[in-house]
Design an enzyme around this catalytic site. Structure first.
Site, PDB file in Angstrom:
ATOM      1  N   GLU A 134      42.794  23.212  50.042  1.00  0.00           N
ATOM      2  CA  GLU A 134      41.015  23.660  50.458  1.00  0.00           C
ATOM      3  C   GLU A 134      40.447  24.200  49.540  1.00  0.00           C
ATOM      4  OE1 GLU A 134      41.887  27.140  53.319  1.00  0.00           O
ATOM      5  OE2 GLU A 134      42.592  25.129  54.606  1.00  0.00           O
ATOM      6  N   LYS A 136      39.411  26.870  46.594  1.00  0.00           N
ATOM      7  CA  LYS A 136      39.204  28.721  47.157  1.00  0.00           C
ATOM      8  C   LYS A 136      37.755  29.277  46.995  1.00  0.00           C
ATOM      9  CE  LYS A 136      41.607  32.057  45.692  1.00  0.00           C
ATOM     10  NZ  LYS A 136      41.008  33.559  45.081  1.00  0.00           N
ATOM     11  N   ASP A 138      34.648  31.868  46.521  1.00  0.00           N
ATOM     12  CA  ASP A 138      34.846  33.094  46.176  1.00  0.00           C
ATOM     13  C   ASP A 138      33.136  34.168  47.110  1.00  0.00           C
ATOM     14  OD1 ASP A 138      34.889  34.844  44.276  1.00  0.00           O
ATOM     15  OD2 ASP A 138      33.929  33.752  42.400  1.00  0.00           O
ATOM     16  N   TYR A 246      39.795  29.342  57.633  1.00  0.00           N
ATOM     17  CA  TYR A 246      41.016  28.693  57.234  1.00  0.00           C
ATOM     18  C   TYR A 246      42.566  29.338  57.586  1.00  0.00           C
ATOM     19  CZ  TYR A 246      39.727  32.452  53.734  1.00  0.00           C
ATOM     20  OH  TYR A 246      39.875  33.598  53.174  1.00  0.00           O
ATOM     21  N   LYS A 334      43.939  27.980  39.889  1.00  0.00           N
ATOM     22  CA  LYS A 334      42.878  28.474  39.748  1.00  0.00           C
ATOM     23  C   LYS A 334      42.017  27.564  38.720  1.00  0.00           C
ATOM     24  CE  LYS A 334      42.245  33.052  41.731  1.00  0.00           C
ATOM     25  NZ  LYS A 334      42.349  33.935  41.011  1.00  0.00           N
ATOM     26  N   CYS A 428      50.722  60.533  19.452  1.00  0.00           N
ATOM     27  CA  CYS A 428      49.772  60.077  21.154  1.00  0.00           C
ATOM     28  C   CYS A 428      47.857  61.206  20.752  1.00  0.00           C
ATOM     29  CB  CYS A 428      50.219  60.975  22.538  1.00  0.00           C
ATOM     30  SG  CYS A 428      49.297  60.918  24.217  1.00  0.00           S
ATOM     31  N   CYS A 431      48.219  64.891  23.495  1.00  0.00           N
ATOM     32  CA  CYS A 431      48.661  65.211  23.380  1.00  0.00           C
ATOM     33  C   CYS A 431      49.212  65.348  21.729  1.00  0.00           C
ATOM     34  CB  CYS A 431      50.035  65.309  23.877  1.00  0.00           C
ATOM     35  SG  CYS A 431      51.403  64.968  24.167  1.00  0.00           S
ATOM     36  N   CYS A 446      54.635  57.954  23.945  1.00  0.00           N
ATOM     37  CA  CYS A 446      53.966  59.284  23.768  1.00  0.00           C
ATOM     38  C   CYS A 446      55.637  60.450  24.167  1.00  0.00           C
ATOM     39  CB  CYS A 446      53.330  60.009  24.567  1.00  0.00           C
ATOM     40  SG  CYS A 446      53.466  61.493  24.743  1.00  0.00           S
ATOM     41  N   CYS A 452      52.181  66.460  27.778  1.00  0.00           N
ATOM     42  CA  CYS A 452      51.219  65.896  27.686  1.00  0.00           C
ATOM     43  C   CYS A 452      50.239  65.663  28.885  1.00  0.00           C
ATOM     44  CB  CYS A 452      51.781  64.435  26.896  1.00  0.00           C
ATOM     45  SG  CYS A 452      50.102  63.228  27.424  1.00  0.00           S
TER      46      CYS A 452
HETATM   47  S1  IVH Z   1      44.485  32.004  52.977  1.00  0.00           S
HETATM   48  C1  IVH Z   1      47.817  33.815  54.333  1.00  0.00           C
HETATM   49  N1  IVH Z   1      42.396  30.209  51.951  1.00  0.00           N
HETATM   50  O1  IVH Z   1      41.670  33.719  48.081  1.00  0.00           O
HETATM   51  C2  IVH Z   1      46.728  32.878  53.315  1.00  0.00           C
HETATM   52  N2  IVH Z   1      42.172  32.856  51.424  1.00  0.00           N
HETATM   53  O2  IVH Z   1      43.491  35.068  46.511  1.00  0.00           O
HETATM   54  C3  IVH Z   1      45.150  33.660  53.003  1.00  0.00           C
HETATM   55  N3  IVH Z   1      40.446  32.324  49.663  1.00  0.00           N
HETATM   56  O3  IVH Z   1      41.947  36.681  50.683  1.00  0.00           O
HETATM   57  C4  IVH Z   1      44.382  33.372  52.531  1.00  0.00           C
HETATM   58  N4  IVH Z   1      39.700  30.208  50.330  1.00  0.00           N
HETATM   59  O4  IVH Z   1      39.972  36.181  50.530  1.00  0.00           O
HETATM   60  C5  IVH Z   1      43.097  31.612  51.785  1.00  0.00           C
HETATM   61  N5  IVH Z   1      40.490  28.369  52.049  1.00  0.00           N
HETATM   62  C6  IVH Z   1      41.043  29.307  51.013  1.00  0.00           C
HETATM   63  C7  IVH Z   1      40.773  30.350  50.442  1.00  0.00           C
HETATM   64  C8  IVH Z   1      40.923  31.960  50.912  1.00  0.00           C
HETATM   65  C9  IVH Z   1      39.212  32.228  49.700  1.00  0.00           C
HETATM   66  C10 IVH Z   1      40.664  34.009  49.528  1.00  0.00           C
HETATM   67  C11 IVH Z   1      40.758  34.937  50.694  1.00  0.00           C
HETATM   68  C12 IVH Z   1      41.890  35.822  49.751  1.00  0.00           C
HETATM   69  C13 IVH Z   1      42.118  35.808  48.491  1.00  0.00           C
HETATM   70  C14 IVH Z   1      43.711  35.148  47.547  1.00  0.00           C
END
Ligand code: IVH
Length: 699
Positions: A134, A136, A138, A246, A334, A428, A431, A446, A452
């Site tokens: 899926e 990801k 933002d 999701y 990523k 340091c 201190c 340090c 410190c």
């Molecule tokens: S699954 C236990 N699916 O990414 C798994 N997260 O870096 C729960 N996010 O906190 C997350 N798209 O806010 C999942 N298709 C997707 C996502 C997704 C965005 C975000 C989400 C999560 C964060 C983790």
């Protein structure tokens, strides 16, 4: 978005009631500018400089003056601008199932390693494994609770355990059904997903804000986060927000046997599931999908920062379970980091709570991927030397998602003449004690220890931080100020604050003193795992804190055992080293902490102010192995050793690495060695794999 940080110190001006009309006019002018400035830092740069409480105080002051002198209300009054900054006044929601995070993969190799880990853990062939992929998104994650088909609560993720109740705001998002459609939904259903703002909506919103003279948002994610945390839901309603479902939290009945089918149910029940989601088989298909999505990224109407992979079969997900903070069955792959070039204005040195000197880059501000970057990590002394990074250089700065920006290299052609290699300080900066580097260590430390100030302050900040004592409204700024005024020296002083003295400090009214007292008193009871973490023992993070709490259960027991473990031939030392996940280095640091008389004195003193609660394992009531200590040895037939250990821990057992008198069971697989004979010697009960499966009801 993160809470405002407390970085600047502000002297509180005189009470509003004492101001003349002329003074009030000047003050309103100052407040309008200050509020606009902090709004800009918060919304645009994601770099707040004052705490939420200080920000609220500015607004309160503005409101008091406007109420006293309505004729002085300015055309650009902070109250006339819609979209005030989020407030802290949302109720807390404890998530019934924690909202976990995801581990990251940054390249193909990481993804292959993820498959390999699952293969080792499950001992199955993962070659054509069905995995859902899926985009990801933002945005920010939210959880929606439905009871009998009706939306009853919506919350933010918060720290994963506790979020904020933003039901009214989430109800204004069109993609979120108030009532579930169709049929077949369980009585209790928590749907989780991402709230986001599409890019066009974001640009239109910013254009409007700009026209109205309001601060614009830096990126759609900040904008979405700011929008759902509005106290006035009508403001949220006016924002172009969306929601993709999701995942799920608590559910009354099982929804489906696979993730894919669960998403189909979500669609049928009225949710929007990302249409690009694809069911792939094996790692190659996932990587191809990742490339395809990366190529499409710019055309998508919303921001994404990678692709999430999730094992489709929910039975396998259950077997894989969770490691410390993230599931073993999912990973976020990523997109490559974004980079930019800017000038390195200076190199600063930070002194941490263990005395470690960490260099950081002070940069000419630069926007990378929608976020203004002013500081970046330089890792350590050797990295600076290896990359030959010099003050005045043009440097390449990289930022990947939520990772701290880093300086990856220098543009040598743009190096100014006369530049000099950076000389790492040998003292340091705080201190001025000698900072030494032990052989084999990357960091210089340090040697000032207790004298410190930087270390002392950092330790106190750690002590009150969110995952430790979590004292609300008491953060970096107050800790530093109180330390400088000698109101606190050690953690126990926090519980013995002289509130009369605080009330005399500038800017502290009766209410704020009471709030502080309340926040501190609320934390006089603390769980053992948090308590251990709060102590700031080197190498003891949250995960180790939990391992120790889980093993020793009670504070007194733990303390006595750590003192007894000083002798390396003691049973207590063997027991500590035996805990699955604790290595000798960490054990040495823990025992070293207790060996310091000064530390023991602080602990004794703390005991007078704080009650440390026993660690309780949330094991299923019926678990026959809750609280038992189990050792696995030899090769198991049906599952990997790691899976067997994870299962035992999930059922409330302690898993140890070697056999002692305290062991309850030794599970003996094929080709077991000395551990089986040791069990026989000590009279510890041994189990075959079949006995073990029968014991936990899995035969
Ligand atoms: S699954 C236990 N699916 O990414 C798994 N997260 O870096 C729960 N996010 O906190 C997350 N798209 O806010 C999942 N298709 C997707 C996502 C997704 C965005 C975000 C989400 C999560 C964060 C983790």
């Amino acid at each position: 978005m993160s809470a405002r940080k407390s970085k600047t110190k502000t002297a509180e001006p005189p009470a509003t009631a004492d101001l003349s009309e002329e003074e009030a006019k000047a003050e309103l002018d100052r407040l309008a500018k200050a509020i606009a400035h902090h709004d800009k830092l918060y919304y645009q740069e994601d770099a707040p400089r004052i705490s939420d409480a200080d920000y609220d105080a500015l607004r309160r002051r503005n409101n008091e003056l406007e109420a006293r002198f309505p004729e002085l209300i300015r055309p650009d009054s902070p109250n006339k601008r819609i979209g005030a900054a989020p407030s802290q006044t949302f109720a807390k929601v404890v998530h019934r199932k924690p909202m976990l995070s995801l581990d990251n993969a940054f390249d193909e190799e990481d993804v292959r390693a993820f498959f390999q880990r699952m293969k080792n853990f499950l001992r199955i062939d993962t070659e054509g494994l069905a995995v859902a992929a899926e985009p990801k998104i933002d945005g920010l994650s939210a959880t929606l609770r439905y009871e009998h088909g009706e939306l009853v609560q919506g919350a933010t993720r918060g720290d994963g355990e506790t979020g904020e109740d933003i039901t009214a705001n989430l109800r204004t998002i069109k993609d979120i059904p108030h009532k579930l459609r169709g049929k077949g939904w369980p009585d209790v259903l928590e749907v989780r997903g991402e709230v986001y703002m599409d890019r066009n909506g974001f640009f239109a919103l910013n254009a409007e804000r700009e026209k109205a003279g309001e601060p614009v948002f830096a990126n759609p994610r900040n904008s979405a986060a700011g929008s759902v945390r509005q106290l006035d839901a009508s403001i949220t309603a006016a924002r172009p927000l969306h929601f993709f479902a999701y995942a799920w939290g608590e559910v009354g009945d099982e929804i489906a046997p696979t993730h894919w089918q669960a998403l189909e149910k979500f669609r049928a029940w009225g949710f929007t599931v990302n249409p690009l989601t694809k069911l792939c088989h094996g790692v190659e298909q996932l990587l191809a999908f990742h490339r395809e999505i990366a190529a499409k990224r710019g055309e998508l109407p919303y921001d994404i920062d990678g692709v999430v992979y999730k094992v489709d079969d929910l039975k396998l997900q259950e077997r894989l379970g969770f490691a410390a903070r993230a599931p073993r069955w999912a990973i976020a792959h990523k997109f490559p980091a974004e980079q930019g070039q800017t000038v390195l204005e200076d190199i600063g040195i930070n002194v941490g709570r263990t005395g470690q000197l960490t260099p950081f880059a002070i940069l000419e501000p630069i926007t990378i991927g929608g976020v203004v970057v002013r500081r970046a990590t330089l890792h350590n002394e050797d990295e600076i030397a290896r990359k030959d990074i010099r003050v005045g250089d043009t440097v390449i700065v990289q930022r990947a998602g939520d990772v701290i920006p880093q300086v990856v290299g220098v543009v040598k052609e743009r190096r100014p003449k006369n530049s000099k290699p950076f000389v790492f300080p040998e003292k340091c900066p705080i201190c001025h004690s000698l900072a030494v580097r032990e052989p084999g260590q990357a960091a210089r430390r340090c040697t000032g220890g207790l004298i410190c100030g930087a270390q002392a302050i950092e330790r106190l900040i750690h002590f009150v931080s969110r995952d430790a004592f979590d004292i609300e409204g008491f953060g970096e700024k107050n800790v530093t100020a109180f330390w400088e005024e000698k109101l606190i020296r050690t953690p126990v002083d926090i519980f013995r604050l002289d509130y009369d003295k605080i009330a005399e400090r500038e800017g502290w009214g009766e209410l704020s003193v009471q709030n502080l007292k309340r926040a501190i008193d609320a934390r006089r009871h603390i769980g053992l795992d948090r308590f251990i973490f709060a102590l700031g023992i080197p190498q003891v993070g949250q995960v180790t804190g939990r391992l120790l709490a889980r093993h020793y259960r009670g504070y007194k027991h733990w303390r006595d055992a750590m003192i007894a473990a000083r002798g390396h031939d003691s049973e207590a030392w063997a027991e500590l080293n035996n805990i699955n996940g604790i290595g000798e280095d960490t054990a040495t640091d823990i025992v070293g902490f207790f060996a310091e008389k000064h530390n023991r004195a602080i602990l004794d003193d703390l005991e007078r102010e704080v009650t440390v609660e026993d660690f309780t394992v949330a094991a299923p009531v019926a678990s026959p192995i809750a609280g038992k200590t189990i050792v696995f040895t030899g090769t198991l037939e049906t599952v990997s050793r790691n899976e067997a250990k994870a299962r035992a821990e999930a059922l409330g057992a302690n898993v140890a690495g070697s056999v002692s008198k305290k062991t309850d069971y030794v599970v003996v697989g094929a080709d077991a060695g000395s551990k089986a004979s040791k069990a026989a010697e000590l009279g510890v009960k041994t189990l075959t794999e079949a006995d073990w499966l029968a014991l936990i009801g899995q035969s």
